[in-house]
Design an enzyme around this catalytic site. Structure first.
Site, PDB file in Angstrom:
ATOM      1  N   GLU A   1       0.773  -1.152   0.014  1.00  0.00           N
ATOM      2  CA  GLU A   1      -0.083   0.089   0.328  1.00  0.00           C
ATOM      3  C   GLU A   1       0.402   1.141  -0.031  1.00  0.00           C
ATOM      4  OE1 GLU A   1      -3.312   0.467   0.131  1.00  0.00           O
ATOM      5  OE2 GLU A   1      -4.392  -0.995   0.860  1.00  0.00           O
TER       6      GLU A   1
ATOM      7  N   CYS B   1      -1.987   9.242   2.712  1.00  0.00           N
ATOM      8  CA  CYS B   1      -2.205   8.520   1.037  1.00  0.00           C
ATOM      9  C   CYS B   1      -3.299   9.146   0.636  1.00  0.00           C
ATOM     10  CB  CYS B   1      -1.924   7.232   1.453  1.00  0.00           C
ATOM     11  SG  CYS B   1      -2.988   6.296   2.527  1.00  0.00           S
TER      12      CYS B   1
HETATM   13  P1  NAD Z   1       8.786   4.485   4.049  1.00  0.00           P
HETATM   14  O1  NAD Z   1       9.005   3.983   3.038  1.00  0.00           O
HETATM   15  O2  NAD Z   1       9.597   5.559   4.576  1.00  0.00           O
HETATM   16  O3  NAD Z   1       9.038   3.588   5.485  1.00  0.00           O
HETATM   17  C1  NAD Z   1       7.872   2.970   5.976  1.00  0.00           C
HETATM   18  C2  NAD Z   1       8.105   1.863   6.648  1.00  0.00           C
HETATM   19  O4  NAD Z   1       9.052   0.965   5.658  1.00  0.00           O
HETATM   20  C3  NAD Z   1       9.010   2.298   8.101  1.00  0.00           C
HETATM   21  O5  NAD Z   1       8.636   1.149   8.907  1.00  0.00           O
HETATM   22  C4  NAD Z   1      10.453   1.818   7.367  1.00  0.00           C
HETATM   23  O6  NAD Z   1      11.025   1.778   8.398  1.00  0.00           O
HETATM   24  C5  NAD Z   1      10.241   0.671   6.848  1.00  0.00           C
HETATM   25  N1  NAD Z   1      11.322   0.331   5.577  1.00  0.00           N
HETATM   26  C6  NAD Z   1      12.329   1.363   5.502  1.00  0.00           C
HETATM   27  N2  NAD Z   1      13.181   1.019   4.646  1.00  0.00           N
HETATM   28  C7  NAD Z   1      12.872  -0.811   4.433  1.00  0.00           C
HETATM   29  C8  NAD Z   1      13.622  -1.741   3.892  1.00  0.00           C
HETATM   30  N3  NAD Z   1      14.077  -1.634   3.643  1.00  0.00           N
HETATM   31  N4  NAD Z   1      12.691  -2.828   4.156  1.00  0.00           N
HETATM   32  C9  NAD Z   1      11.794  -2.865   4.949  1.00  0.00           C
HETATM   33  N5  NAD Z   1      11.762  -1.622   5.524  1.00  0.00           N
HETATM   34  C10 NAD Z   1      11.877  -0.814   5.663  1.00  0.00           C
HETATM   35  O7  NAD Z   1       7.282   5.211   4.398  1.00  0.00           O
HETATM   36  P2  NAD Z   1       6.916   6.775   5.443  1.00  0.00           P
HETATM   37  O8  NAD Z   1       7.348   7.768   5.111  1.00  0.00           O
HETATM   38  O9  NAD Z   1       6.976   6.138   6.619  1.00  0.00           O
HETATM   39  O10 NAD Z   1       5.054   6.926   4.780  1.00  0.00           O
HETATM   40  C11 NAD Z   1       4.705   7.696   4.046  1.00  0.00           C
HETATM   41  C12 NAD Z   1       4.197   6.954   3.210  1.00  0.00           C
HETATM   42  O11 NAD Z   1       3.181   6.186   3.562  1.00  0.00           O
HETATM   43  C13 NAD Z   1       4.029   7.625   1.634  1.00  0.00           C
HETATM   44  O12 NAD Z   1       4.128   7.632   0.458  1.00  0.00           O
HETATM   45  C14 NAD Z   1       2.505   7.758   2.439  1.00  0.00           C
HETATM   46  O13 NAD Z   1       0.984   8.101   0.926  1.00  0.00           O
HETATM   47  C15 NAD Z   1       2.670   6.483   2.107  1.00  0.00           C
HETATM   48  N6  NAD Z   1       0.735   5.541   3.209  1.00  0.00           N
HETATM   49  C16 NAD Z   1       0.364   4.836   2.067  1.00  0.00           C
HETATM   50  C17 NAD Z   1      -1.255   4.077   3.138  1.00  0.00           C
HETATM   51  C18 NAD Z   1      -2.273   3.224   1.929  1.00  0.00           C
HETATM   52  O14 NAD Z   1      -2.883   2.996   2.216  1.00  0.00           O
HETATM   53  N7  NAD Z   1      -1.743   3.452   0.773  1.00  0.00           N
HETATM   54  C19 NAD Z   1      -1.292   4.599   3.834  1.00  0.00           C
HETATM   55  C20 NAD Z   1      -0.118   5.382   4.810  1.00  0.00           C
HETATM   56  C21 NAD Z   1       0.841   5.791   4.296  1.00  0.00           C
END
Ligand code: NAD
Length: 515
Positions: A240, A274
């Site tokens: 997502e 999002c």
């Molecule tokens: P992010 O991708 O920076 O981090 C998300 C998670 O991934 C964190 O827990 C992080 O520690 C982890 N992570 C980082 N590197 C990783 C790796 N190499 N392997 C596995 N996990 C790893 O995102 P963010 O800044 O926390 O969140 C914001 C984003 O989330 C925005 O783009 C937003 O649109 C999206 N979002 C989408 C939805 C949806 O339902 N589509 C809902 C909420 C947020």
């Protein structure tokens, strides 16, 4: 930044006033495989419980969440900066609803299904599809809804009989720890485990031998890494990712409702949603009146209605998008600057006349609402669909029949007519997207499909020494196969079908005797 802050992967200051946040202990990366192994062992017994037994164990979480409403809201306010009202409405109440929905529906949703089998072709056989747990699920989450989002996946994953390893965002680890506390004592040991850390711990989850599925919500950039890591291990992942939602304001829109709804849809959670409205296409007949109402509504907001950005990095992206738009000729109708307190950014309305801007193309994730005037509904639809993302979209019109028809034209997993984004809080409604928004599905029975695997079990009560299709291959077998072809073909007339049936009645007993 002090030394401790430099060492920790975690956010150390409140975005509200930059006050210190409680320290958090990270899970050593090397511990992750062992924790996954323990989860694997615990999962077997957990999956043997009936769905009702699992639901009864998890149900108290609902009241624990509701009873801790103020504590959860205060923590989310302090840690990620959201107004208390938004924390109560967006984190607490929907989370309790999630527990209520899944604990009430899981038995029915996991019911086994018998497959129809033709008794002539498959005598004595009964085949049943069982919906079984995938095993150990790694749930990796972002910071923007640090309580509600994780629970949307954790609760159905557990109720389906999976064990869960949950990694909260390093920006919201304290909300993750609070979830752990709310869960304490409800489930057998190691069925639910919180691992704390940054991308390294998330990466370790994806590569742990005992993890069978990753449910990921976050950015496109990380989503690609997660998908690649899961592809390497040939395990599935649900993604997502980001959004760039459009709102389409048609000529017959109720402008007061549209302006109020769109301002909320753009600014709630400081636009760090999002499904935030990040583009408005308004048809020219009502553009001036609509824009005036939007600007008035934004100017009427009082301090604290829109929280700060959660991180300085996020504020920098917002600021860069707005500055680039200004340089390209966009008009700032209000806002357009950083605020002094915390990581605040003034709620901003832009008037733009091109889509060729970062603020229109890329995810801004901030309190910024760009408005573009379009000639008609067709242009609004075309522009709305011209995006790498496709999470939700809204159509604002008094002609709801027309709105519903147009909804099918939009490249978005959720379309709301005269409303926006709130459906993420409905546990029965699927939440999914197109394109770079990813292919995960959250909420609803569709989400459960990804969290389970179908196991087909067939029982054969035939007493015969052999099946029709087993060796030896003989002319009678050919006769039987051709008779089945005649019987099943739509182009065989009734006479032909009766003849084929008689052939089968004569040939099958001979065949069963080995002829
Ligand atoms: P992010 O991708 O920076 O981090 C998300 C998670 O991934 C964190 O827990 C992080 O520690 C982890 N992570 C980082 N590197 C990783 C790796 N190499 N392997 C596995 N996990 C790893 O995102 P963010 O800044 O926390 O969140 C914001 C984003 O989330 C925005 O783009 C937003 O649109 C999206 N979002 C989408 C939805 C949806 O339902 N589509 C809902 C909420 C947020």
């Amino acid at each position: 930044m002090n030394e401790a802050a430099a060492e920790t992967p975690f956010a150390t200051h409140s975005p509200i006033d930059l006050s210190d946040l409680e320290p958090v202990a990270a899970t050593p990366v090397n511990d992750v495989p062992g924790l996954a192994k323990k989860a694997r062992a615990a999962q077997r017994a957990w999956a043997r419980l009936s769905p009702r037994e699992r639901a009864d164990k998890l149900l108290p979480l609902k009241d624990r969440i509701l009873d801790a409403a103020e504590r959860i809201a205060n923590l989310a306010h302090k840690e990620v900066g959201k107004p208390i009202e938004e924390a109560l409405l967006g984190e607490v109440l929907p989370s309790a609803d999630v527990v209520a929905y899944w604990t009430a529906s899981i038995e029915e949703l996991l019911e086994s299904v018998e497959v129809d089998l033709d008794p002539l072709a498959y005598p004595g056989k009964v085949g049943v599809i069982h919906k079984e747990a995938r095993g150990v699920v790694g749930v990796i989450m972002p910071w923007n809804y640090p309580v509600a989002l994780p629970l949307r996946s954790i609760v159905p994953a557990l109720l389906a009989g999976n064990a869960v390893l949950f990694k909260p965002s390093e920006i919201a680890p304290r909300c993750g720890a609070l979830l752990d506390e709310l869960m304490a004592g409800l489930l057998p040991d190691n069925v639910f485990t919180v691992v704390q850390g940054g991308g390294d711990v998330g990466g370790a989850l994806c590569s742990a031998e005992d993890v069978d599925l990753i449910v990921f919500t976050g950015s496109v950039r990380t989503g690609r890494k997660v998908a690649a890591a899961c592809a390497e291990r040939l395990i599935p992942c649900a993604l997502e990712l980001g959004g760039k939602d459009a709102a389409l304001v048609l000529a017959d829109a109720d402008l007061d409702r549209a302006a109020n709804g769109i301002v909320w849809g753009a600014l709630t959670n400081a636009g760090q949603n999002c499904a935030a409205i990040e583009r408005v296409y308004v048809v020219k007949e009502v553009a001036e009146a609509f824009t005036k109402k939007v600007v008035e509504a934004v100017k009427a907001l009082k301090e604290g209605d829109v929280g700060p950005l959660t991180t300085e990095a996020q504020r920098t992206i917002v600021s860069e998008h707005v500055d680039a738009a200004k340089e390209a000729g966009a008009k700032v109708l209000c806002g357009g600057e950083k605020l002094k307190e915390g990581y605040g950014y003034a709620p901003t309305v832009l008037s733009v006349d091109t889509d060729d801007l970062a603020v229109i193309r890329d995810e801004t994730f901030g309190p910024v609402l760009p408005i573009r005037i379009v000639a008609d509904t067709a242009e609004a639809v075309e522009r709305a669909n011209d995006s790498r993302y496709g999470l939700t979209a809204s159509i604002w019109t008094k002609n709801v029949a027309k709105g519903e028809e147009l909804a099918h034209e939009l490249r978005a997993g959720v379309v709301t007519i005269n409303n926006h984004a709130f459906t993420g809080a409905l546990p029965g409604a699927p939440w999914s997207g197109f394109g770079e928004t990813g292919y995960g599905i959250t909420n609803s029975p569709f989400a459960l499909e990804g969290l389970t695997r179908p196991r087909f079990i067939l029982v054969d009560r035939s007493r015969g020494a052999r099946e029709v299709w087993w060796y030896p291959y003989t002319p009678i077998l050919r006769t039987i196969a051709l008779a089945f072809a005649k019987l099943r073909s739509g182009s065989t007339g009734i006479g032909g079908k009766i003849a084929a049936l008689f052939t089968l009645i004569g040939a099958l007993p001979k065949r069963m005797k080995g002829k």
